[in-house]
Design an enzyme around this catalytic site. Sequence first.
Site, PDB file in Angstrom:
ATOM      1  N   LYS A  18       0.841  -1.193   0.000  1.00 28.32           N
ATOM      2  CA  LYS A  18       0.000   0.000   0.000  1.00 28.32           C
ATOM      3  C   LYS A  18       0.875   1.242   0.000  1.00 28.32           C
ATOM      4  O   LYS A  18       2.059   1.213   0.369  1.00 28.32           O
ATOM      5  CB  LYS A  18      -0.949   0.019   1.202  1.00 28.32           C
ATOM      6  CG  LYS A  18      -0.280  -0.032   2.576  1.00 28.32           C
ATOM      7  CD  LYS A  18       0.215   1.291   3.117  1.00 28.32           C
ATOM      8  CE  LYS A  18       0.779   1.152   4.532  1.00 28.32           C
ATOM      9  NZ  LYS A  18       1.519   2.371   4.987  1.00 28.32           N
ATOM     10  N   GLY A 110       4.272  -6.486   6.309  1.00 30.61           N
ATOM     11  CA  GLY A 110       3.910  -7.417   7.372  1.00 30.61           C
ATOM     12  C   GLY A 110       2.424  -7.444   7.641  1.00 30.61           C
ATOM     13  O   GLY A 110       1.830  -8.512   7.859  1.00 30.61           O
ATOM     14  N   SER A 112       0.025  -6.693   5.497  1.00 26.19           N
ATOM     15  CA  SER A 112      -0.658  -7.329   4.364  1.00 26.19           C
ATOM     16  C   SER A 112      -0.500  -8.840   4.403  1.00 26.19           C
ATOM     17  O   SER A 112      -1.449  -9.592   4.145  1.00 26.19           O
ATOM     18  CB  SER A 112      -0.104  -6.771   3.044  1.00 26.19           C
ATOM     19  OG  SER A 112      -0.848  -7.256   1.948  1.00 26.19           O
ATOM     20  N   ASP A 144      -2.682  -1.330  10.574  1.00 25.92           N
ATOM     21  CA  ASP A 144      -2.853  -1.365   9.125  1.00 25.92           C
ATOM     22  C   ASP A 144      -3.502  -2.649   8.615  1.00 25.92           C
ATOM     23  O   ASP A 144      -3.874  -2.727   7.439  1.00 25.92           O
ATOM     24  CB  ASP A 144      -1.496  -1.199   8.419  1.00 25.92           C
ATOM     25  CG  ASP A 144      -0.965   0.221   8.482  1.00 25.92           C
ATOM     26  OD1 ASP A 144      -1.698   1.111   8.948  1.00 25.92           O
ATOM     27  OD2 ASP A 144       0.185   0.439   8.056  1.00 25.92           O
TER      28      ASP A 144
END
Length: 302
Positions: A18, A110, A112, A144
């Site tokens: 991202k 990490g 994702s 995230d």
Amino acid sequence: MSAFPASEGWSAWPAPAKLNLFLRITGRRADGYHTLQTVFRLLDWGDVVHLRPRRDGVIARVGAGADGVAEADDLMVRAAEVLRNETNCSEGVDIGIEKNIPMGGGFGGGSSDAATVLVVLDRLWGLNLGVDRLAALGLQLGADVPIFVRGHNAWAEGVGDLLTAIDLPPAWYAVASPGVHATTAALFQAHDLTRNAAPAKIAGFLSGISPSGGVLDNAFEPVLRRREPAVEALFTALASIGTPRLTGSGSGCFVEFADRESAETALASLPPGLNAWLARGADRSPLLDAMEVFNAGASPSG
């Protein structure tokens, strides 16, 4: 030959990177966590997670993980354990990784990887928890992770967990890494970090307010540029092709282009030896596409 062949029961799943198209810190909560605003842009480039279900209840990482990360600390392993503990599932899994996303670059590698494990194992283990419960579990692993579980570009607030899906125009990116591992916790402690920026509005972002207006700024950029000569040098190099921006709290940088040809031409003009590559902004996560294919009856190859 693949280290994780389909003939031995492995399946392969995308874990996309991202970008943060801007990032500002708007305050601090009573629990010490900072509140922020950002826009998450998913890319069509990233890691590949390999999974092989096993029936003995063992969760094991096969092969090397991210550099220097012990198996017990690996977010992929922890994601599988969190999912199993939440559901009292007795299943196990072997987990492998093709690591393409630089660590500490702010590309969300990490997080994702962990999200891909959650989403795919929910299906492979027959749990069917649904995206909301998976996103909540992901938040236990990192702020995230929910964006990758949900799989859509989003405006984010809170600690990055309050997500509003957002439509973004097509874009290509020249993405680069200086090879510096930026530590988020240390950056949040920096005395020169701006922690009280005025809140931005989605409408202002979508109207294209310029970086000088503040909306497209990243609060960590000036801190990292002062602290890390490699980051400052990368910004200088990328300035020859456009307006470089920092992503997340990492050291990775990017320049946005409206089309692939412009991005490719710009990349070709950069100095030799610069660690830079091309990535396309995705309308949604490639993981969602892979899950649709799997649910339709086709099995991703290992």
